[in-house]
Design an enzyme around this catalytic site. Structure first.
Site, PDB file in Angstrom:
ATOM      1  N   ARG A 168     -29.004  23.552 -35.415  1.00 31.73           N
ATOM      2  CA  ARG A 168     -29.871  22.485 -34.918  1.00 31.73           C
ATOM      3  C   ARG A 168     -28.966  21.415 -34.310  1.00 31.73           C
ATOM      4  O   ARG A 168     -28.080  20.889 -34.988  1.00 31.73           O
ATOM      5  CB  ARG A 168     -30.671  21.891 -36.070  1.00 31.73           C
ATOM      6  N   HIS A 201     -37.821  16.308 -32.008  1.00 23.52           N
ATOM      7  CA  HIS A 201     -38.726  17.241 -32.719  1.00 23.52           C
ATOM      8  C   HIS A 201     -39.188  18.378 -31.808  1.00 23.52           C
ATOM      9  O   HIS A 201     -40.214  19.002 -32.055  1.00 23.52           O
ATOM     10  CB  HIS A 201     -40.017  16.543 -33.228  1.00 23.52           C
ATOM     11  N   ARG A 209     -39.268   3.712 -39.662  1.00 22.11           N
ATOM     12  CA  ARG A 209     -39.054   3.226 -38.287  1.00 22.11           C
ATOM     13  C   ARG A 209     -40.311   2.546 -37.759  1.00 22.11           C
ATOM     14  O   ARG A 209     -41.428   2.996 -38.034  1.00 22.11           O
ATOM     15  CB  ARG A 209     -38.701   4.375 -37.346  1.00 22.11           C
ATOM     16  N   GLU A 221     -39.239  25.044 -38.142  1.00 24.41           N
ATOM     17  CA  GLU A 221     -38.162  24.836 -37.169  1.00 24.41           C
ATOM     18  C   GLU A 221     -37.014  25.812 -37.413  1.00 24.41           C
ATOM     19  O   GLU A 221     -36.364  26.268 -36.478  1.00 24.41           O
ATOM     20  CB  GLU A 221     -37.647  23.390 -37.275  1.00 24.41           C
TER      21      GLU A 221
END
Ligand code: AMP
Length: 393
Positions: free
Chosen positions: A86, A175, A236, A378
């Protein structure tokens, strides 16, 4: 597949003949006094603590865990054909997953300026994997790649154009591996050809982002140059007026580093609620905790607003897709986001909406737009890309 962060390395080993997971694990708190090592294989999970001083040592642990009895699942390093990594930022250069060579590494070093927290540890992971498993092909799978199909009007910021030309300051989105995975799966579930598929994907986890997908491709997404833009997240802020930054610097005398930490680590659900960054805790607390309720209201409202925006961007959509820890599991949040959108052809089925952590259609049969829950994967997507890229060589 390797996901290497600044103080942790996650890994999963797949048998791609049938896409089965053979082993997975994580080495956490690398460089601290006590590190935590977890490895799951053959139906058992082992956890132990030891000092792991460096990423290099973490990879030695991973190699042993995969190879040595009792938990080992391969008898020699040749049991691994390829390694997928990744990688957070692929800049404008990488529009798809790529075999890693020296030129790719040099480009990733260049993009470290755009993702200073993520790309350097990703590069460490690539180097360590090459040493721990010599001679194996390594493939980079980028969080940004899926969004490289965004048209210029959606990725350019309205600041002097030279800043884009010289410094590549633009919206990239993240993402991407998750948005792509759920897009592919949802098109399959609905029996719509990918080239025609139009959807709004909502990845709601500790980090949150949405994408507008047309013809199976991302045409807009909520995150920007960094993952700070867009939705309200665990810690965030998401979208704010950038002038808040100048205001804080002028009136509170805050440094840029302090404001950076404030917006990335102390804002979002945590900052609003003063209680937690975890949506589950807030959903439970909401009936009696005013600020938990406020945090969830702002969280859901922002998502709803982007659904409206993306409906306008796309014109018509087949589906709204929920994924990520919150999207897959939190029924009250999904309800609050979609409540009252029936005039737009979005009708949630309250009973079906109770689905948790599994694929489900949660809209009523009459709903013009399907509402789907699609658990993301993922890691599997990275393994699939790794297989596809190495097969092409
Ligand atoms: P992620 O980053 O995808 O792991 O998602 C983390 C977020 O998902 C947190 O806000 C959790 O509260 C939420 N979450 C994860 N699992 C569950 C669950 N089983 N039920 C409700 N919320 C969950």
């Amino acid at each position: 597949m390797i996901n290497c962060g600044s103080s942790s390395v996650k890994y999963q080993l797949f048998d791609m003949a049938n896409e089965t997971l053979l082993a997975k694990g994580i080495v956490e708190k690398i460089g601290e006094e006590v590190s935590v090592i977890r490895h799951a294989a053959r139906g058992q999970e082992v956890r132990h603590e030891a000092r792991v001083a460096s990423h290099e040592e973490a990879f030695a642990h991973i190699r042993r865990a995969l190879l040595e009895p009792p938990a080992g699942v391969i008898s020699s390093p040749d049991g691994i054909d390829a390694i997928g990594h990744r990688v957070v930022h692929g800049g404008e250069r990488f529009v798809a997953s790529t075999l890693i060579d020296d030129t790719v590494i040099a480009a990733l070093e260049e993009f470290s300026a755009l993702a200073p927290l993520h790309n350097p540890p990703n590069l460490v992971g690539i180097r360590c994997a090459a040493r721990a498993f010599p001679g194996k092909p390594n493939v980079a799978v980028f969080d940004t790649a899926f969004h490289q199909t965004m048209p210029r009007h959606s990725f350019i910021y309205a600041i002097p154009y030279e800043l884009y030309e010289k410094g590549r300051i633009r919206r990239y989105g993240f993402h991407g591996t998750s948005h792509r995975f759920v897009t592919l799966r949802a098109a399959e579930m609905l029996g719509v050809a990918l080239d025609n598929f139009r959807a709004i994907t909502c990845h709601l986890g500790n980090g949150c982002s949405m994408a507008a997908v047309a013809g199976g491709r991302s045409v807009d997404t909520t995150m920007g140059l960094t993952p700070l833009e867009g939705l309200v997240m665990g810690t965030r802020s998401g979208d704010i007026d950038p002038a808040i930054i100048f205001h804080l610097a002028r009136t509170e005398g805050m440094s840029l580093e302090a404001i950076d930490a404030l917006l990335n680590k102390r804002s979002g659900l945590l900052g609003l609620s003063g209680l937690s960054n975890d949506c589950r805790t807030l959903t439970q607390a909401a009936p009696t905790h005013e600020r938990a309720r406020l945090a969830l209201d702002v969280f859901c409202y922002r998502i709803r607003k982007y659904i409206g925006a993306y409906l306008a961007v796309l014109g018509r959509v087949h589906a709204i897709i929920f994924t990520g820890g919150i999207g897959e599991n939190n029924a009250p949040i999904r309800r609050q986001i979609l409540e009252g959108l029936e005039p737009l052809g979005i009708e949630l089925d309250p009973a079906a909406n109770e689905a948790r952590g599994r694929e489900a259609t949660i809209s009523t049969p009459a709903s013009r737009i399907r509402i789907l829950v699609v658990p993301t994967n993922e890691e599997l997507m990275i393994a699939r890309d790794t297989l596809a890229v190495t097969r092409k060589q």
